[in-house]
Write an enzyme that holds these catalytic residues in place. Structure first.
Site, PDB file in Angstrom:
ATOM      1  N   MET A  30       0.833  -1.199   0.000  1.00 31.85           N
ATOM      2  CA  MET A  30       0.000   0.000   0.000  1.00 31.85           C
ATOM      3  C   MET A  30       0.872   1.255   0.000  1.00 31.85           C
ATOM      4  O   MET A  30       0.429   2.333   0.385  1.00 31.85           O
ATOM      5  CB  MET A  30      -0.959   0.003   1.198  1.00 31.85           C
ATOM      6  CG  MET A  30      -2.032  -1.056   1.097  1.00 31.85           C
ATOM      7  SD  MET A  30      -3.555  -0.649   1.972  1.00 31.85           S
ATOM      8  CE  MET A  30      -2.953  -0.475   3.646  1.00 31.85           C
ATOM      9  N   GLY A  31       2.125   1.084  -0.443  1.00 29.01           N
ATOM     10  CA  GLY A  31       3.000   2.238  -0.536  1.00 29.01           C
ATOM     11  C   GLY A  31       3.591   2.662   0.792  1.00 29.01           C
ATOM     12  O   GLY A  31       3.592   1.911   1.759  1.00 29.01           O
ATOM     13  N   HIS A  37       9.470  -3.578   3.285  1.00 28.80           N
ATOM     14  CA  HIS A  37       9.040  -3.835   1.912  1.00 28.80           C
ATOM     15  C   HIS A  37      10.233  -4.149   1.015  1.00 28.80           C
ATOM     16  O   HIS A  37      10.171  -5.037   0.158  1.00 28.80           O
ATOM     17  CB  HIS A  37       8.310  -2.606   1.341  1.00 28.80           C
ATOM     18  CG  HIS A  37       7.046  -2.253   2.046  1.00 28.80           C
ATOM     19  ND1 HIS A  37       6.949  -1.157   2.870  1.00 28.80           N
ATOM     20  CD2 HIS A  37       5.822  -2.847   2.063  1.00 28.80           C
ATOM     21  CE1 HIS A  37       5.722  -1.072   3.354  1.00 28.80           C
ATOM     22  NE2 HIS A  37       5.021  -2.085   2.884  1.00 28.80           N
TER      23      HIS A  37
END
Length: 282
Positions: A30-31, A37
């Site tokens: 989701m950024g 990440h």
């Protein structure tokens, strides 16, 4: 690295790659990307010919509109990080692109979806399954990478993959932590300086509870963690569940399951920021 904003453009690109026999890995995000990440992306790059990273804040998994509005977004910074990690494609669709029509599908996989986050955030996992299944249909990856911080989410996605017969293998990746133990999270960007100083107390108490559990019951260990975190000004436990790592059901004794995990959600600060974490007892 190429950035796509429409399903058709990405699918056309991947169609050509498949014709050449290339394997495709997917990292759904989701950024507001961070080192957690990045670790997923680097692993995907090592294990696949091509790596696709989705950057999409999915509205259907938020049951709190203010939480959706405040969720951090910075696509330019995300793309710089992803390019440095070796990602091949970024898929950054609009809400209208992902949901040209309202997604009326309903996903429920009890008892996995009815406890912990499922209990405290009604509709959350239905939204997760909606967006992840759509991404799987669009990208058609062989492997998909998820961080273990969202322990329950992995179990839910696996159940969805099995239910829909999607043929995607879910790859679980370890939590990445800051030097002070705080689990890396996009939500950490929402913490004030003072809140950031107290947030590591969550993992500190979880970590202390491992040794404590050797000579204490499940209930005593539960209470040790909850009372210890709640004693820190600015922290409040929403729930702490000690469960079977496979079924996510509460255990009453340490010999009740082969794998036992403590899953926790804590509110930090006045706004507050909702932080999740977990600890493996065995």
């Amino acid at each position: 690295m190429k950035v796509f904003h429409t399903n058709v453009d990405l699918q056309n690109e991947l169609f050509e790659a498949r014709k050449q026999g290339k394997s495709i890995g997917l990292v759904p995000t989701m950024g507001a990307l961070h080192e957690g990440h990045a670790s997923l992306v680097r692993r995907a790059v090592l294990e696949n010919d091509l790596t696709v990273v989705s950057v999409f804040v999915n509205p259907t998994q938020f049951n709190d509109k203010s939480d959706l509005q405040s969720y951090p977004r910075n696509l330019n910074a995300d793309c710089k990080l992803l390019e440095s990690c070796g990602a091949d494609y970024v898929f950054a669709p609009t809400v209208e692109e992902m949901y040209p029509q309202p997604d009326k599908r309903h996903f429920e996989f009890p008892p996995i979806t009815t406890v912990m986050e499922g209990k405290h955030r009604p509709g959350h996992f239905n939204g997760v399954c909606q967006v992840v299944s759509r991404l799987f249909y669009i990208v058609r990856p062989i492997l998909a990478y998820f961080g273990e911080k969202d322990w329950q989410q992995i179990a839910v996605v696996k159940a969805m993959v099995k239910s829909l017969g999607l043929g995607v293998t879910i790859v679980e990746c370890p939590i990445v932590r800051e030097d002070d133990g705080l689990a890396r999270s996009s939500r950490n960007l929402l913490l004030s300086r003072d809140e950031r100083l107290i947030a590591p107390e969550i993992f500190k108490k979880l970590n202390e509870s491992i040794e404590y559990s050797h000579n204490h019951s499940v209930k005593e260990t539960h209470d040790f963690v909850v009372s210890g975190i709640n004693a820190v000004c600015g922290l409040e436990v929403e729930y702490f569940s000690i469960v079977s790592g496979d079924t996510l059901q509460d255990v009453e004794s340490w010999d009740e399951a082969v794998h036992i995990v403590g899953c926790i959600t804590v509110y930090c600060g006045k706004r507050p920021v909702r932080l999740i974490d977990h600890i493996k007892y065995k």
